[in-house]
Design a protein around this motif. Structure first.
Motif, PDB file in Angstrom:
ATOM      1  N   GLY A 145       3.018   0.743  -6.039  1.00  0.00           N
ATOM      2  CA  GLY A 145       2.414   2.057  -6.142  1.00  0.00           C
ATOM      3  C   GLY A 145       3.415   3.111  -5.727  1.00  0.00           C
ATOM      4  O   GLY A 145       4.610   2.832  -5.562  1.00  0.00           O
ATOM      5  N   SER A 146       2.945   4.323  -5.567  1.00  0.00           N
ATOM      6  CA  SER A 146       3.802   5.404  -5.074  1.00  0.00           C
ATOM      7  C   SER A 146       2.950   6.384  -4.286  1.00  0.00           C
ATOM      8  O   SER A 146       1.763   6.569  -4.570  1.00  0.00           O
ATOM      9  CB  SER A 146       4.524   6.111  -6.225  1.00  0.00           C
ATOM     10  N   ASP A 147       3.567   6.986  -3.273  1.00  0.00           N
ATOM     11  CA  ASP A 147       2.841   7.951  -2.459  1.00  0.00           C
ATOM     12  C   ASP A 147       3.776   9.075  -2.053  1.00  0.00           C
ATOM     13  O   ASP A 147       4.983   8.874  -1.893  1.00  0.00           O
ATOM     14  CB  ASP A 147       2.211   7.284  -1.236  1.00  0.00           C
ATOM     15  N   LEU A 148       3.200  10.255  -1.903  1.00  0.00           N
ATOM     16  CA  LEU A 148       3.944  11.479  -1.633  1.00  0.00           C
ATOM     17  C   LEU A 148       3.875  11.805  -0.145  1.00  0.00           C
ATOM     18  O   LEU A 148       2.812  11.690   0.471  1.00  0.00           O
ATOM     19  CB  LEU A 148       3.345  12.629  -2.450  1.00  0.00           C
ATOM     20  N   ASN A 149       5.030  12.234   0.410  1.00  0.00           N
ATOM     21  CA  ASN A 149       5.111  12.458   1.854  1.00  0.00           C
ATOM     22  C   ASN A 149       5.728  13.819   2.172  1.00  0.00           C
ATOM     23  O   ASN A 149       6.841  13.901   2.709  1.00  0.00           O
ATOM     24  CB  ASN A 149       5.933  11.343   2.491  1.00  0.00           C
ATOM     25  N   ARG A 193      -1.553   6.880  15.293  1.00  0.00           N
ATOM     26  CA  ARG A 193      -1.527   8.340  15.210  1.00  0.00           C
ATOM     27  C   ARG A 193      -2.850   8.905  14.693  1.00  0.00           C
ATOM     28  O   ARG A 193      -3.053  10.119  14.687  1.00  0.00           O
ATOM     29  CB  ARG A 193      -0.397   8.793  14.278  1.00  0.00           C
ATOM     30  N   LYS A 194      -3.687   8.010  14.181  1.00  0.00           N
ATOM     31  CA  LYS A 194      -4.982   8.407  13.618  1.00  0.00           C
ATOM     32  C   LYS A 194      -4.811   9.444  12.503  1.00  0.00           C
ATOM     33  O   LYS A 194      -5.542  10.438  12.427  1.00  0.00           O
ATOM     34  CB  LYS A 194      -5.935   8.928  14.707  1.00  0.00           C
ATOM     35  N   ARG A 195      -3.856   9.188  11.632  1.00  0.00           N
ATOM     36  CA  ARG A 195      -3.606  10.084  10.516  1.00  0.00           C
ATOM     37  C   ARG A 195      -2.848   9.333   9.411  1.00  0.00           C
ATOM     38  O   ARG A 195      -2.236   8.280   9.660  1.00  0.00           O
ATOM     39  CB  ARG A 195      -2.785  11.290  10.943  1.00  0.00           C
ATOM     40  N   ALA A 196      -2.905   9.883   8.205  1.00  0.00           N
ATOM     41  CA  ALA A 196      -2.128   9.336   7.096  1.00  0.00           C
ATOM     42  C   ALA A 196      -0.672   9.770   7.232  1.00  0.00           C
ATOM     43  O   ALA A 196      -0.366  10.790   7.858  1.00  0.00           O
ATOM     44  CB  ALA A 196      -2.695   9.825   5.774  1.00  0.00           C
ATOM     45  N   ARG A 197       0.228   9.017   6.655  1.00  0.00           N
ATOM     46  CA  ARG A 197       1.639   9.401   6.749  1.00  0.00           C
ATOM     47  C   ARG A 197       2.013  10.438   5.701  1.00  0.00           C
ATOM     48  O   ARG A 197       3.080  11.039   5.788  1.00  0.00           O
ATOM     49  CB  ARG A 197       2.537   8.175   6.619  1.00  0.00           C
ATOM     50  N   GLY A 198       1.151  10.675   4.709  1.00  0.00           N
ATOM     51  CA  GLY A 198       1.433  11.665   3.677  1.00  0.00           C
ATOM     52  C   GLY A 198       0.153  12.106   3.011  1.00  0.00           C
ATOM     53  O   GLY A 198      -0.919  12.117   3.633  1.00  0.00           O
ATOM     54  N   VAL A 199       0.228  12.462   1.730  1.00  0.00           N
ATOM     55  CA  VAL A 199      -0.945  12.942   0.993  1.00  0.00           C
ATOM     56  C   VAL A 199      -1.433  11.909  -0.007  1.00  0.00           C
ATOM     57  O   VAL A 199      -2.210  12.214  -0.900  1.00  0.00           O
ATOM     58  CB  VAL A 199      -0.649  14.280   0.287  1.00  0.00           C
ATOM     59  N   GLY A 200      -0.963  10.661   0.157  1.00  0.00           N
ATOM     60  CA  GLY A 200      -1.489   9.576  -0.649  1.00  0.00           C
ATOM     61  C   GLY A 200      -0.837   9.421  -2.002  1.00  0.00           C
ATOM     62  O   GLY A 200       0.179  10.031  -2.317  1.00  0.00           O
ATOM     63  N   GLY A 201      -1.465   8.587  -2.796  1.00  0.00           N
ATOM     64  CA  GLY A 201      -0.964   8.244  -4.121  1.00  0.00           C
ATOM     65  C   GLY A 201      -1.782   7.090  -4.633  1.00  0.00           C
ATOM     66  O   GLY A 201      -3.013   7.130  -4.584  1.00  0.00           O
ATOM     67  N   ILE A 202      -1.108   6.042  -5.088  1.00  0.00           N
ATOM     68  CA  ILE A 202      -1.794   4.830  -5.553  1.00  0.00           C
ATOM     69  C   ILE A 202      -1.107   3.617  -4.941  1.00  0.00           C
ATOM     70  O   ILE A 202       0.085   3.646  -4.644  1.00  0.00           O
ATOM     71  CB  ILE A 202      -1.811   4.719  -7.090  1.00  0.00           C
ATOM     72  N   PHE A 203      -1.867   2.541  -4.762  1.00  0.00           N
ATOM     73  CA  PHE A 203      -1.306   1.321  -4.179  1.00  0.00           C
ATOM     74  C   PHE A 203      -2.194   0.147  -4.565  1.00  0.00           C
ATOM     75  O   PHE A 203      -3.419   0.262  -4.625  1.00  0.00           O
ATOM     76  CB  PHE A 203      -1.242   1.428  -2.654  1.00  0.00           C
ATOM     77  N   MET A 204      -1.540  -0.997  -4.845  1.00  0.00           N
ATOM     78  CA  MET A 204      -2.274  -2.248  -5.031  1.00  0.00           C
ATOM     79  C   MET A 204      -1.391  -3.382  -4.524  1.00  0.00           C
ATOM     80  O   MET A 204      -0.174  -3.258  -4.423  1.00  0.00           O
ATOM     81  CB  MET A 204      -2.635  -2.476  -6.503  1.00  0.00           C
ATOM     82  N   ASP A 205      -2.032  -4.502  -4.216  1.00  0.00           N
ATOM     83  CA  ASP A 205      -1.307  -5.703  -3.823  1.00  0.00           C
ATOM     84  C   ASP A 205      -2.147  -6.904  -4.227  1.00  0.00           C
ATOM     85  O   ASP A 205      -3.364  -6.789  -4.464  1.00  0.00           O
ATOM     86  CB  ASP A 205      -1.038  -5.706  -2.320  1.00  0.00           C
ATOM     87  N   ASP A 206      -1.479  -8.058  -4.341  1.00  0.00           N
ATOM     88  CA  ASP A 206      -2.168  -9.302  -4.691  1.00  0.00           C
ATOM     89  C   ASP A 206      -2.999  -9.150  -5.969  1.00  0.00           C
ATOM     90  O   ASP A 206      -4.076  -9.732  -6.092  1.00  0.00           O
ATOM     91  CB  ASP A 206      -3.075  -9.757  -3.546  1.00  0.00           C
ATOM     92  N   HIS A 207      -2.487  -8.366  -6.925  1.00  0.00           N
ATOM     93  CA  HIS A 207      -3.263  -8.111  -8.137  1.00  0.00           C
ATOM     94  C   HIS A 207      -3.005  -9.201  -9.166  1.00  0.00           C
ATOM     95  O   HIS A 207      -1.887  -9.349  -9.673  1.00  0.00           O
ATOM     96  CB  HIS A 207      -2.909  -6.748  -8.736  1.00  0.00           C
ATOM     97  N   CYS A 208      -4.032  -9.954  -9.484  1.00  0.00           N
ATOM     98  CA  CYS A 208      -3.960 -11.006 -10.495  1.00  0.00           C
ATOM     99  C   CYS A 208      -5.327 -11.121 -11.156  1.00  0.00           C
ATOM    100  O   CYS A 208      -6.257 -11.676 -10.569  1.00  0.00           O
ATOM    101  CB  CYS A 208      -3.550 -12.337  -9.869  1.00  0.00           C
ATOM    102  N   SER A 209      -5.436 -10.566 -12.356  1.00  0.00           N
ATOM    103  CA  SER A 209      -6.705 -10.617 -13.084  1.00  0.00           C
ATOM    104  C   SER A 209      -6.860 -11.916 -13.857  1.00  0.00           C
ATOM    105  O   SER A 209      -7.941 -12.204 -14.389  1.00  0.00           O
ATOM    106  CB  SER A 209      -6.791  -9.440 -14.057  1.00  0.00           C
ATOM    107  N   GLY A 210      -5.764 -12.693 -13.954  1.00  0.00           N
ATOM    108  CA  GLY A 210      -5.747 -13.867 -14.811  1.00  0.00           C
ATOM    109  C   GLY A 210      -5.116 -13.597 -16.158  1.00  0.00           C
ATOM    110  O   GLY A 210      -4.797 -14.529 -16.900  1.00  0.00           O
ATOM    111  N   ASP A 211      -4.930 -12.325 -16.490  1.00  0.00           N
ATOM    112  CA  ASP A 211      -4.288 -11.911 -17.745  1.00  0.00           C
ATOM    113  C   ASP A 211      -2.925 -11.314 -17.382  1.00  0.00           C
ATOM    114  O   ASP A 211      -2.830 -10.150 -17.014  1.00  0.00           O
ATOM    115  CB  ASP A 211      -5.164 -10.882 -18.464  1.00  0.00           C
ATOM    116  N   TRP A 212      -1.860 -12.128 -17.494  1.00  0.00           N
ATOM    117  CA  TRP A 212      -0.538 -11.685 -17.051  1.00  0.00           C
ATOM    118  C   TRP A 212      -0.073 -10.460 -17.817  1.00  0.00           C
ATOM    119  O   TRP A 212       0.471  -9.524 -17.229  1.00  0.00           O
ATOM    120  CB  TRP A 212       0.484 -12.813 -17.201  1.00  0.00           C
ATOM    121  N   ASP A 213      -0.272 -10.443 -19.119  1.00  0.00           N
ATOM    122  CA  ASP A 213       0.201  -9.319 -19.928  1.00  0.00           C
ATOM    123  C   ASP A 213      -0.470  -8.017 -19.509  1.00  0.00           C
ATOM    124  O   ASP A 213       0.182  -6.969 -19.420  1.00  0.00           O
ATOM    125  CB  ASP A 213      -0.045  -9.585 -21.419  1.00  0.00           C
ATOM    126  N   ALA A 214      -1.775  -8.063 -19.254  1.00  0.00           N
ATOM    127  CA  ALA A 214      -2.491  -6.860 -18.833  1.00  0.00           C
ATOM    128  C   ALA A 214      -2.025  -6.398 -17.471  1.00  0.00           C
ATOM    129  O   ALA A 214      -1.837  -5.193 -17.232  1.00  0.00           O
ATOM    130  CB  ALA A 214      -3.998  -7.123 -18.824  1.00  0.00           C
TER     131      ALA A 214
END
Length: 292
Positions: A145-149, A193-214
């Protein structure tokens, strides 16, 4: 060539091509900022993963640009590593204990791109991006993913960054962007710190739908979203005036970034625990930071 071997080749080639595209784009920014002067370019060196028995376990390229007119420090690393998970990998792989068969056959392969940019101008936001594929004989998955800081937030910059991410994810299904945005908000949070390190973005991990191409197509679009989401923000902010007050804000904010990467970041832990080049793993740290 088996299907899995071909899939690994495709993934590794994609991460390398994305690296080349980003490095070229960043060097163009530096050249435009330099005008008639010689622009700063990336220093590139090969990295190797240290093996316990001296066998070849892969490596990658570490590309770092320091002291530019736009970037104070930016690293764009790409790697392809493989081998067997040993004792030193157990901490990094704690989350993988649910994978059947790893005790009997601990082979793994991983490839990915990792980027962190720390800017000269405090008005220009720092940024992080990575995408990766991980394989074992028992399972495979994608992440990234990517996130803005920004240390000085501009709401219109945050809106643009998220809008581009959404536009690249929406073709894969309406639910992907809100789910990956919420995941980023949770993952890039600094509990002590009880706060986010930036303004967020998108992130995923362990993503496996069973369809490798997708899943590979989704991962590619996460990578493709990066430059159109980020470059306009740099172009918009890099010429703004700044002084000691803005620099102070920037250095303190970088402290948050360093704390997160050293204490919580999963990629940092995995890289160090599995023997990858520590300079490449710790490339994400800012060149200067400050704590109050």
């Amino acid at each position: 060539m088996t299907e899995l071997t071909e899939q690994r080749r495709k993934a590794a080639e994609w991460f390398h091509s994305l690296r080349d595209e980003i490095v070229a784009a960043f060097e163009t920014l530096e050249a435009e900022a330099a005008g008639d002067s010689d622009p700063v370019k990336f220093d590139v060196r090969e990295t190797r993963r240290a093996s316990e028995d001296g066998s070849d376990t892969g490596g990658g390229l570490m590309s770092v640009l320091r002291g530019g007119r736009v970037f104070e420090k930016v690293g764009v690393n790409v790697s392809e590593v493989y081998g067997r998970l040993g004792d030193r990998a157990q901490v990094a792989m704690a989350a993988r204990k649910g994978i059947p068969g790893m005790a009997e056959d601990p082979r793994f392969w991983a490839s990915g791109i990792s980027l962190v940019a720390h800017m000269q101008n405090p008005h220009a936001p720092a940024v992080h991006m990575n995408t990766r594929m991980f394989w074992t004989p028992h399972a495979w998955w994608f992440g990234g993913g990517s996130d803005l800081n920004p240390c000085i937030e501009y709401p219109e910059d945050t809106e643009h960054f998220h809008a581009v991410q959404k536009a690249h994810l929406d073709p894969h299904g309406d639910g992907f962007y809100p789910r990956l945005k919420a995941w980023a908000d949770e993952y890039f949070y600094i509990p002590h710190r009880k706060r986010a390190r930036g303004v967020g973005g998108i992130f995923m991990d362990d993503h496996c739908s069973g369809d490798w191409d997708a899943d590979f197509a989704l991962t590619r679009d996460i990578g493709r979203a990066f430059l159109p989401a980020y470059l306009p923000l740099v172009e918009r902010r890099q010429a703004l005036d700044w002084g000691k007050a803005e620099r102070e804000i920037q250095l303190v904010h970088r402290g948050l970034y360093a704390e997160y990467n050293l204490v919580y970041d999963r990629g940092t832990k995995f890289g160090l625990e599995t023997g990858h080049d520590p300079d490449a793993v710790l490339m994400s740290l800012p060149p200067l930071a400050k704590w109050i």
